[in-house]
Design a protein around this motif. Structure first.
Motif, PDB file in Angstrom:
ATOM      1  N   ASP A 196      41.077  36.189  29.860  1.00  0.00           N
ATOM      2  CA  ASP A 196      40.361  36.256  31.132  1.00  0.00           C
ATOM      3  C   ASP A 196      41.300  36.467  32.313  1.00  0.00           C
ATOM      4  N   GLU A 222      43.234  34.610  33.797  1.00  0.00           N
ATOM      5  CA  GLU A 222      43.357  33.511  34.748  1.00  0.00           C
ATOM      6  C   GLU A 222      44.761  32.911  34.730  1.00  0.00           C
ATOM      7  N   ARG A 254      43.483  39.553  42.120  1.00  0.00           N
ATOM      8  CA  ARG A 254      42.225  38.865  42.360  1.00  0.00           C
ATOM      9  C   ARG A 254      41.679  39.275  43.716  1.00  0.00           C
ATOM     10  N   ASP A 311      35.865  38.107  40.493  1.00  0.00           N
ATOM     11  CA  ASP A 311      36.149  38.441  39.111  1.00  0.00           C
ATOM     12  C   ASP A 311      34.900  38.214  38.272  1.00  0.00           C
ATOM     13  N   HIS A 312      34.988  38.507  36.980  1.00  0.00           N
ATOM     14  CA  HIS A 312      33.824  38.301  36.126  1.00  0.00           C
ATOM     15  C   HIS A 312      33.827  36.914  35.505  1.00  0.00           C
ATOM     16  N   TRP A 356      40.934  35.876  38.455  1.00  0.00           N
ATOM     17  CA  TRP A 356      41.891  36.970  38.274  1.00  0.00           C
ATOM     18  C   TRP A 356      41.337  38.022  37.327  1.00  0.00           C
ATOM     19  N   TYR A 357      41.851  39.231  37.459  1.00  0.00           N
ATOM     20  CA  TYR A 357      41.506  40.348  36.591  1.00  0.00           C
ATOM     21  C   TYR A 357      42.654  41.353  36.620  1.00  0.00           C
ATOM     22  N   TRP A 393      29.997  44.554  37.795  1.00  0.00           N
ATOM     23  CA  TRP A 393      30.678  44.439  36.508  1.00  0.00           C
ATOM     24  C   TRP A 393      29.761  44.924  35.392  1.00  0.00           C
ATOM     25  N   ALA A 447      38.724  47.829  37.767  1.00  0.00           N
ATOM     26  CA  ALA A 447      39.140  46.486  37.374  1.00  0.00           C
ATOM     27  C   ALA A 447      38.662  46.195  35.965  1.00  0.00           C
ATOM     28  N   ASP A 493      38.260  42.834  33.023  1.00  0.00           N
ATOM     29  CA  ASP A 493      38.255  41.377  32.892  1.00  0.00           C
ATOM     30  C   ASP A 493      37.606  40.981  31.576  1.00  0.00           C
TER      31      ASP A 493
END
Length: 1332
Positions: free
Chosen positions: A67, A69, A89, A102-103, A111-112, A180, A211, A213
């Motif tokens: 993910d 993160e 991010r 982000d998702h 974060w992505y 997304w 992006a 994720d």
């Protein structure tokens, strides 16, 4: 008593070598081929840590996911141009082109991976490559979420490289959908090493940001060796276990191929079409093909199933869409009593109209019988080869027919047809098989029409041809209703099942079953032995979920509802849900509540108005092999009042609504999976009308919504007057609340924003109103829209008591200028303008507004330069009429004056006559300042702001955030919180996590813990400021409550009362007081949560040589803990020194005996030394620490050890250590200058302080991340120089030893004063790896 210096090195050594204090990899050293193979071969799974997996061994079915993160999980950029990927991010660039959240978390904290804007015009490709992975199982699927910004990209591509071949798993050139989007692709069986690459290609015209994720590999691990297999399973040569149906299916499920090399498999007949049609040599409309160099068809298979390669061959239908392609087997002998099984892999992609059917044609002693349908797969199954199987028992010779019918733009394919050993061919005679079924199977709709009358896809009813777009649109065209027969409404007694068709590709499927064959509950929803739709086992090998869909429906009207009966009996991992599918978007609209009884339940789902065609999909997941009874079923599905032309009852178009009997003229939009819901008052949620009625609620956690927001709309309205007043009550509450916005729409015009509020507004209902201005042509209809935009999952929005009346509204009590000028006029000269500085090109005005503290925020500004406003001239800004004031009120506003003196800002109140109430004539600065005026008005009145020019170049005056509140204006930075926050700013501070302080009272129901009474009144009715620390964690470190800018002071006293409600023996929250100025932040006071569930007094003396703000910081000292920190009765006494408070029972901290604390500490250290020596000797006897000298994977370790002795008052001989106060630079969006690099602040104790409420802590700063805030106070005091305050600390500037270094953004000021000031000193730094 001082700590012996020789004990600390011994303790450090023991801690570094003690096996009971270590965190590191296990002793397991897996072979190279077992690393990154989707199987946890070692305890704690360190063998997978370098390929994207962080955590313990996953549970069954859990994915190996990244993910982004914590880090990039081994994914790295391999781009060869300036267009490249990086971990990013949304919070780092709020105005950037990428996603706003982000998702994973759905916020700007998450974060992505992102490929940003590329300024070049040449084509460029950004490529992101996975770490090297190994051995993917046949069931392996890769899922990810991608986001393409406006402007798009030329192409996105997902590729898999193994050996010398690179497979294209997915490729798309758009069109791109906002938000997304999910992508799921199977990888198939991959032997050996492989890598996955996600790439984005841009050109001169399509240069949008991309992006990525939540990349996850599902069901990719091969089975692990077992000593014994479950009953009926096959034991592979490598000791793995596979299920019986996985034998002889042309897939390597064991991992060593032994499941495909058994004696049983040697008697199966498999046709892979690599060298021809094999036994299936009677074909009409099918053609052998392969992917390499094949047609550039968007839906064309990228690989075959047999070899999982672009070089492999397969069959595709090349027949016309109006006719099926037929593939016939040879004739087989009668199979009874054994079963002849056909396993096959099919491909249906690119069209909802594609269809594959399997028929059985028997030859009786007379002539061939009519073909019997054995299996039907219809619609879109994705770009994957899906396994299926049919079992045949026949008393007569038979043939198997496979009929494929393509839809527009679709592909139907076949591969790997496997016949079991009981399928015995009859020796063939020359010529085609007798009675080969030429016309082929027809779909239900197309079979109703003759070939020569209606066009393909049209339905003939009587003399009418109904086009496809009018089928299942909830508007009957045919007299008998044939066009609506498969529109989803059904009791499942008819074989057509209302048009619902299974689209499962895994081990579960939806099947129409008689109740007596389904097990529990043994009857259908009507209580009879009828049919219903049930989740059953299937032969597929991909995604586990069972999916069943309707044909394309709609559009629908606002009252469209789905009524149904269902039963659902499952363990927590299972689910049953209803999804609305519109194109590529999926909206979750219903979830079943689990039940152990397995009885039928009835429910209703509001589908509402949908302006585009859609499909309904039931998705179910069960573990039918798990313990206990499990099952899921659906029956009695009815779509009611779904016609867009349905006649609505009187009141269904009314705007005015208290939501007690329904939603009146309001309905929910369906852009995302976040929804407004009409709910009943319960617990912390209560309505405004009665406190026990209904209201509209937007809660992003029920169910968790990934979408950015939700819409609540009216139906088109005809205006009743040229001006109308819309009033409503709103409730915005929670530490992470987003934005509520009101807008008006007219056909052919841009959406007009009327009103908005952002962030929490306290646990209370507020009234707001907005004037609706209509054109003279009253026939033009309009729509009203409430849009809720979430900013995380810790905040709710609510609406109630909406009303509209003819005529204009009074002037609003609050105005942020974000959506409009709030009715302010400029006296006809137009000198005041509403603007934002988002482009950075504004000729004048502050760089950021006050409301949002960003360049995107709006404010009112007037250019005061001589060219625009000559010296002495006046620019007026006049409000609309305010209603008369029933009591004294306070008008506050924020103003910003340019550095160059712009002149004078005058505030007038215009009632019967105009009178001046405030005059501001000071030099400007970099900060917004608070102005306040006490008001009394018995009649309607206006407020007038006048800017009088001084004739200075590049000067301006700006206004923002006007607020009218009952009661007198408080003193600066003082507040009892009874009427609000009194100018204290609770806006989330950049870099701290996006959480806000809130405002509540003990009597108000709340979902968060809070004090039962306030301090001001001592009752439930009193109010206080509040922050719930339980929401903090990774990405969210603290929340700030900031005062207005205050002038420099030599000594002023800050008094306040605070409350900490943490569980016994588990306190983690901390409250600190910071002074924030142009140089950074200085911590001057702190308290931990050790004194609980009572109001405690705190006071600190502050001093600053420059303008500053007081900041209350709520943070954590460790892991998140559920508990509130509250503030009340904040009092700032400018120019007054603090006086010692009178001690009262329950509001002081008892100092601990120094000898007792130090002696206890030494005793503890001695015990640790002895235990460490014993443990070391034991380890030496056992061969030492199991992983010294060997590290298979780098595991996180502690660089420092943190010691805390809380509540000790130590003498100067102990506390005469060096304390360093570190200033922190301001984050983005600040209105002040950053601190000069290398600046160090020191503290001086006051000369006459007695015992303190809060005692210092002995600590060593942790190496990574911000050190925890700690209580500050004093020990034994010694005389200090003149100018020291009577209480608290003052700061002075001093030089830092050594080279100047910039302070990191995340660094915190610890700031615990103890003893006399000395040189800066840091606590002991302990590095190395520890054994546990």
């Amino acid at each position: 008593m001082s700590l012996p210096g020789h004990l600390l090195p011994v303790l450090v050594l023991l801690l570094a070598r003690s096996p009971s204090w270590a965190w590191g990899p296990s002793r397991c050293r897996p072979p190279g081929e077992a690393v990154c193979n989707f199987v946890c071969d070692c305890r704690g799974c360190p063998d997978e840590a370098q390929c994207g997996y962080h955590g313990a061994s996953p549970t069954l079915g859990a994915p190996f996911a990244c993910d982004f993160e914590q880090d990039s999980c081994g994914w790295r950029d391999i781009s060869t141009s300036g267009y490249s990927w990086l971990r990013d991010r949304a919070g780092t660039a709020p105005e950037g082109p990428g996603p706003r959240s982000d998702h994973t978390l759905g916020t700007d904290l998450g974060w992505y991976a992102a490929a940003g804007t590329h300024r070049g015009r040449e084509a460029a490709t950004a490529a992101l490559r996975s770490p090297t992975l190994r051995e993917a199982a046949p069931s392996c699927e890769l899922s990810l979420w991608y986001h393409v910004a406006s402007g798009g990209v030329a192409e996105l591509r997902l590729e898999l490289t193994h050996g010398v071949e690179t497979l294209t798993l997915w490729r798309s050139s758009g069109p791109w959908v906002p938000g997304w989007q999910e992508l799921v692709v199977p990888t198939g069986r991959i032997q050996g090493d492989f890598r996955v690459t996600f790439s984005a290609t841009r050109n001169a015209t399509r240069r949008g940001a991309v992006a990525l994720d939540d990349v996850a590999f599902w069901s990719c691990g091969l089975p692990t060796p077992q000593v014994h297999c479950p009953l009926g399973h096959h034991h592979c040569q490598n000791k793995a276990c596979v299920e019986p149906h996985q034998l002889c299916d042309r897939e390597d499920n064991c991992g060593d191929g032994s499941d495909e090399d058994t004696p049983t498999c040697n008697h199966h007949t498999a046709t892979d079409f690599e060298r021809g049609l094999g036994l299936w040599n009677h074909s009409e409309g099918w053609a052998r093909n392969h992917s390499a160099g094949g047609r550039q068809h968007p839906a064309w298979p990228h690989r075959d199933h047999s070899r999982n390669s672009a070089q492999g061959s397969f069959l595709v239908s090349v027949a016309e869409p109006s006719a099926p392609a037929i593939l016939s087997s040879p004739e087989f002998q009668a199979s009874a009593p054994q079963k002849c099984s056909l396993t096959f892999y099919h491909y249906l992609h690119g069209s909802e109209a594609g269809c594959l059917q399997v028929f059985l044609q028997t030859r009786s002693p007379g002539a061939p019988q009519a073909a019997v349908l054995l299996r039907r797969r219809h619609g879109e199954l994705g770009a994957a080869w899906v396994r299926d199987r049919v079992d045949i028992q026949s008393k007569h010779p038979f043939r198997i027919l496979l009929a494929g019918q393509t839809g527009p733009g679709g592909v139907v394919g076949l591969d790997d047809l496997i016949l079991s050993d009981h399928c015995k061919p009859v020796p063939e005679v020359a010529g085609p098989p007798p009675g080969l079924w030429a016309p082929g199977p027809r779909s239900q709709l197309s079979s109703l029409q003759p070939w020569n009358f209606c066009e393909p896809g049209h339905l003939l009813c009587g003399d009418l041809c109904v086009p496809p777009e009018q089928l299942c649109d909830f508007q009957q065209q045919c007299p008998g209703g044939e066009d609506e027969q498969v529109a989803g409404t059904t009791d499942f007694e008819s074989p057509s099942a209302g048009g619902w068709e299974d689209a499962s590709v895994g081990r579960l499927q939806w099947v129409r079953l008689p109740a007596q064959d389904s097990g529990s509950p043994g009857m259908d929803a009507s209580g009879a032995a009828g049919h219903f739709l049930s989740v059953q086992r299937a032969w597929g090998q991909l995604a586990e979920q069972a999916r069943v869909l309707t044909p394309t429906l709609g559009p629908s009207g606002p009252r469209c509802e789905l009524h149904m009966a269902y039963y659902f009996q499952s363990h927590p991992q299972g689910f049953l849900e209803l999804v609305v599918v519109e194109g590529s978007s999926r909206e979750l609209v219903w979830q079943a509540a689990g039940s152990r009884s397995g009885r039928w339940k009835v429910d209703t789902v509001l589908l509402g108005a949908r302006h585009r065609p859609f499909r309904l999909e039931f998705v179910g997941l069960l573990d039918l092999d798990g313990p206990g009874q499990q099952g899921a079923g659906v029956d009695g599905v009815t779509l009611k009042d779904c016609s867009p032309a349905a006649v609505t009852e009187k009141g269904d178009h009314q705007i005015s609504c208290n939501f007690e009997r329904g939603t009146c003229g309001w309905h929910t939009g369906h852009l995302t999976d976040a929804h407004w819901q009409r709910v009943e008052s319960r617990g912390p949620g209560y309505d405004h009308t009665t406190g026990q009625g209904h209201f509209m609620l937007l809660d992003p956690t029920e169910p968790p919504a990934q979408g950015p927001g939700a819409h609540l709309l009216t139906w088109p309205q005809s205006p009743a007057a040229a001006q109308e007043c819309l009033s409503f009550w709103y409730h915005l509450y929670g530490p992470q609340t987003g934005t509520l916005r009101l807008a008006m729409r007219r056909e052919g015009e841009r959406e007009r924003h009327l009103w908005s509020r952002s962030g929490t507004h306290g646990n209370r209902w507020h009234k707001a109103w907005a004037t609706l201005h209509h054109p003279q042509d009253s026939s033009t209809k309009y729509q009203l829209l409430f849009e809720g935009l979430r900013d995380g999952y810790h905040g709710t929005m609510a609406l109630d008591d909406v009303a509209v009346r003819p005529g204009p509204c009074w002037a609003p009590k609050r105005c942020s200028f974000e959506d409009s000028a709030c009715g302010f006029s400029t006296g006809g000269r137009g000198l005041w303008t509403r603007q934002a500085n988002a482009t950075g090109q504004a000729a004048w005005g502050p760089p950021a507004d006050h409301t949002t503290e960003t360049a995107q925020g709006h404010y009112m500004v007037v250019d005061m330069s001589p060219q625009a406003l000559p010296r002495g001239h006046v620019a007026s800004l006049i409000s609309e009429e305010h209603r008369p004031l029933a009591q004294a009120a306070c008008l506050t506003f924020w103003y910003h004056l340019s550095l160059r003196n712009p002149g004078t800002l005058r505030v007038h109140v215009e009632e019967a006559e105009r009178r001046q109430v405030l005059r501001i004539s000071t030099h400007g600065g970099f900060a917004w300042r608070l102005g306040s005026v006490d008001l009394q008005a018995e009649r309607a009145w206006r407020v007038v702001f006048e800017a009088v020019a001084a004739g200075v170049e590049r000067s301006y005056v700006a206004l923002d955030d006007l607020l009218l509140q009952d009661g007198p204006c408080p003193r600066p930075a003082s507040c009892d919180f009874e009427a609000g926050l009194c100018g204290w700013n609770h806006l989330p501070w950049p870099g701290l996590g996006g959480y806000s302080w809130d405002w509540s009272s003990g009597a108000t129901p709340s979902r968060y813990p809070q004090p039962p009474v306030d301090h001001t009144l001592g009752t439930e009715a009193g109010h206080f400021a509040l922050f719930e620390t339980g929401v903090l964690g990774p990405g969210g470190r603290a929340a700030w409550l900031r005062s207005q800018p205050l002038p420099a002071t030599e000594a002023s006293c800050l008094r306040f009362w605070y409350h900490m409600g943490f569980p016994e023996h588990f306190y983690k929250g901390e409250l600190r007081v910071l002074l924030s100025s142009a140089r950074g932040q200085l911590a001057v006071w702190g308290a931990g949560g050790r004194l609980r569930h009572q109001w405690l007094e705190g006071q600190v003396e502050v001093a600053s040589a420059e303008e500053f703000q007081i900041v209350f910081e709520a943070t954590l000292g460790g892991q998140p803990a559920l508990g509130p920190i509250a503030l009340d009765d904040v009092e700032y006494l400018a120019g007054q020194r603090c006086q010692l408070p009178t001690p009262s029972r329950g509001d002081t901290a008892v100092a601990t005996s120094v000898p007792a604390v130090v002696g206890g500490t030494l005793l503890l250290l001695t015990l640790l030394v002895l235990l460490g020596l014993v443990g070391q000797r034991w380890l030496q006897n056992r061969g030492g620490c199991p992983f010294w000298g060997e590290t298979d994977a780098v595991a996180p370790s502690f660089d420092n050890v943190l010691f805390n002795v809380v509540g000790a008052t130590l003498p100067a001989s102990v506390t005469n250590d060096q304390q360093m106060m570190q200033r922190r630079p301001r984050g983005p969006g600040t209105n002040t200058f950053p601190i000069p690099q290398g600046r160090v602040e020191s503290l001086h104790p006051s000369p006459s302080q007695g015992p303190q409420l809060h005692t210092p802590a002995i600590s060593a700063l942790a190496h990574k991340g911000p050190p925890a805030g700690q209580p500050s106070g004093s020990g034994d005091r010694k005389q200090a120089g003149p100018g020291d305050g009577a209480r608290g600390w003052r700061h002075q500037e001093g030089g830092a030893a050594g080279p100047e270094k910039p302070l990191p953004q995340a660094e915190r000021a610890s700031g615990q004063p103890s003893g006399t000031p000395t040189q800066a000193h840091q606590g002991p730094r302990l590095t190395g790896q520890f054994c546990i």
